[in-house]
Structures are given as structure tokens and as C-alpha cells.
Write an enzyme that holds these catalytic residues in place. Structure first.
Site, mmCIF file in Angstrom:
data_model
loop_
_atom_site.group_PDB
_atom_site.id
_atom_site.type_symbol
_atom_site.label_atom_id
_atom_site.label_comp_id
_atom_site.label_asym_id
_atom_site.label_seq_id
_atom_site.Cartn_x
_atom_site.Cartn_y
_atom_site.Cartn_z
ATOM 1 N N VAL A 49 -19.134 -61.963 -28.075
ATOM 2 C CA VAL A 49 -18.852 -61.477 -26.728
ATOM 3 C C VAL A 49 -18.232 -62.616 -25.918
ATOM 4 O O VAL A 49 -18.764 -63.726 -25.878
ATOM 5 C CB VAL A 49 -20.126 -60.958 -26.028
ATOM 6 C CG1 VAL A 49 -19.800 -60.410 -24.633
ATOM 7 C CG2 VAL A 49 -20.800 -59.876 -26.868
ATOM 8 N N LYS A 108 -16.410 -57.503 -26.222
ATOM 9 C CA LYS A 108 -17.107 -57.629 -27.497
ATOM 10 C C LYS A 108 -16.084 -57.457 -28.606
ATOM 11 O O LYS A 108 -15.430 -56.420 -28.712
ATOM 12 C CB LYS A 108 -18.201 -56.550 -27.603
ATOM 13 C CG LYS A 108 -19.075 -56.663 -28.839
ATOM 14 C CD LYS A 108 -20.182 -55.611 -28.785
ATOM 15 C CE LYS A 108 -21.146 -55.736 -29.943
ATOM 16 N NZ LYS A 108 -22.233 -54.720 -29.859
ATOM 17 N N ASP A 129 -33.496 -46.845 -29.123
ATOM 18 C CA ASP A 129 -33.843 -48.265 -29.310
ATOM 19 C C ASP A 129 -34.008 -48.940 -27.948
ATOM 20 O O ASP A 129 -33.440 -50.004 -27.691
ATOM 21 C CB ASP A 129 -32.782 -48.977 -30.147
ATOM 22 C CG ASP A 129 -33.267 -50.338 -30.667
ATOM 23 O OD1 ASP A 129 -34.510 -50.564 -30.688
ATOM 24 O OD2 ASP A 129 -32.421 -51.171 -31.037
#
Length: 280
Positions: free
Chosen positions: A23, A38, A132
């Protein structure tokens, strides 16, 4: 790195690194703003699952575009070897870094949770489960606005009255819901469980379920024996504990939805307290 990206953005120093991507801070001369870029080397993606996750994330971010608490994707550049994703720049410490330094007051915890759950609720209304939710994926921009990130494990389950269930063991020890570990079908409330675990950690400084190894942690999650040690929770309000019980609830039918969390008295009352403080 894609030539078309270099034509539109000036790339500066590296600000982050993962398994497959780096990044960078980047600048758009046309808008006069800084962003994050990214850069993913697709040649390193030998595992089909890794490739699927990294290809899925930009598609999900584009679907969820517009919510103030979800990382925004601005441009996507791809050639034979590289995938470049230009997003919000979030250089402030993420929630994981903040948690490792100290616990939070109830007011601070409620403010963070409200923003997080607002993002999760939006995802669920759009038919997307993050799957997540963890402190590492909760970023903050220069104005300290929360931005939910990393949708590589996300799954589309349908919106409105067409909502379905999902399968697949994904997530992270400490935060994953027990029904995921059981290998059964599950619904979007797995995200509410994970957010509840984050709230517990913000208030207590320790996770509700843990072990010496990942396996022991998973076993503790499966038992789901939620406790509030007196020495840690002595100063935590009954309303906060009530919300924790209803978010970290093994019975999915009794677990609150994201919308119900936003309507919980603790979230509302702490929000009102902050509003009153702003007026004085």
C-alpha cells in the site's frame, strides 16, 4: 504497476504491506487530494482461493460505495501482472493498535460501535456479510472517521426478502462466531457476534474467549461461556453488559440483528449523553 495509474496519480512512500500487496500513499493532481493505492502482484497468486478473495474485494467495495463508514474505492487499474486499487487514505492507528494501548470508556466504545454497526447494517441491507470483522480491519481516516475495510472474505447472501444462508469456515480466532466453526449454514448475524467481541475487548482489555493456541480458542468460542469478571467489569454499566449478552449470544435466533443493536438503549443513551456534552 499499471501505466494508466502512473498517468493519473503520483505515488509516494510505502505505508503498508501484506502477503500479496503493498500500500502506497498517492496523490491526485486533478483533485488535489491524497489517497491510498494497494498494488497487488497477480503473479504471486498461485492459490485459486487467494485469487478469488482479491478479485472479490473491489467488486464488493464498489457495491457498497457511498457509506461513510466503509472504505471507499475510487479507481481500479489492472493489467496482465498487477491489480491497483485506489481507496480512502487511512493513516491513523487502526482499532487493533488503539486496543493494544488502552481500554476505552463506555462513551468511546459506544461511539466506535455505533459507527461499526452502521457499516455492518448497510452491508446486510445490501445483502453482503463481511465475515471477518476484527480490530485490524477497522481503520480511521485523518478526521478520525471509522472505515470498515478488507472485504476479501465477504459473501453475498441476498438482499431484502431474498436473504439466504452461507457456508464456509472463514474468520479469525477470538472473533469468529461459533456457528461458523461448526461447519453449518449460517446467516449475516455472524458479523454481530464479531462486533460484540470487539465491544467486550474495548471495555475489558481482554477477549471473552481465548486459549493458548488457535484450537483452544476455537473450543472456548464453541462453548460460548460468556463471563463478566468482577475485577474487570466492576465499573461497566448493566446496560452495556445487556448489549454484550445479546450480541455474543450462541442462540442465533435470539442474537440481535445489526439494526436492533443500533436501537439498543445503551447505544441510544450514550449517544444522547455525548450530544448533551457537545452543547455544554
Amino acid at each position: 504497476m499499471c501505466e494508466s495509474l502512473k498517468n493519473e496519480y503520483q505515488l509516494f512512500e510505502e505505508i503498508g504491506r501484506g502477503r500479496f500487496g503493498t500500500v502506497y500513499r498517492c496523490f491526485s493532481p486533478s483533485s488535489g487530494e491524497f489517497f491510498a493505492c494497494k498494488t497487488i502482484d497477480k503473479r504471486l497468486l498461485t492459490d485459486p482461493t487467494d485469487r478469488e478473495c482479491l478479485e472479490k474485494e473491489p467488486k464488493v467495495l464498489q457495491l457498497l460505495s457511498g457509506n461513510p463508514h466503509i472504505l471507499q474505492i475510487y479507481k481500479l487499474y489492472e493489467d496482465e501482472n498487477y491489480l491497483n486499487i485506489v481507496t480512502d487514505l487511512c493513516e491513523s492507528p487502526d482499532l487493533y493498535e488503539r486496543i493494544t494501548k488502552s481500554t476505552f470508556t463506555e462513551s468511546e466504545s459506544a461511539t466506535i460501535l455505533k459507527s461499526l454497526i452502521s457499516a455492518i447494517s448497510f452491508c446486510h441491507h445490501m445483502g453482503v456479510a463481511h465475515r471477518d470483522i476484527k480490530p485490524d480491519n477497522i481503520l480511521f481516516d485523518s478526521r478520525n472517521r471509522l472505515k470498515l475495510a478488507d472485504f476479501g472474505s465477504a459473501e453475498y447472501f441476498g438482499a431484502g426478502n431474498e436473504k439466504g444462508t452461507m457456508r464456509g469456515v472463514v474468520g479469525t480466532p477470538y472473533y469468529v462466531a461459533p456457528e461458523v466453526l461448526m461447519g453449518r449454514e449460517y446467516n449475516e448475524k455472524v458479523d454481530v457476534w464479531s462486533a460484540g467481541v470487539i465491544l467486550y475487548i474495548m471495555l475489558a482489555g481482554v477477549p471473552p474467549f481465548y486459549g493458548e493456541t488457535a484450537t483452544e480458542t476455537f473450543e472456548a468460542v464453541l462453548r460460548g461461556n460468556l463471563r463478566f469478571p468482577t475485577r474487570i467489569f466492576r465499573s461497566v454499566s448493566p446496560e452495556a453488559k445487556d448489549l454484550l449478552r445479546k450480541m455474543i449470544c450462541k442462540d442465533v435466533s435470539r442474537r440481535l440483528s445489526a439494526d436492533q443493536v443500533l436501537r439498543h438503549p445503551w447505544i441510544i443513551s450514550v449517544g444522547e449523553t455525548r450530544s448533551m456534552a457537545d452543547l455544554t
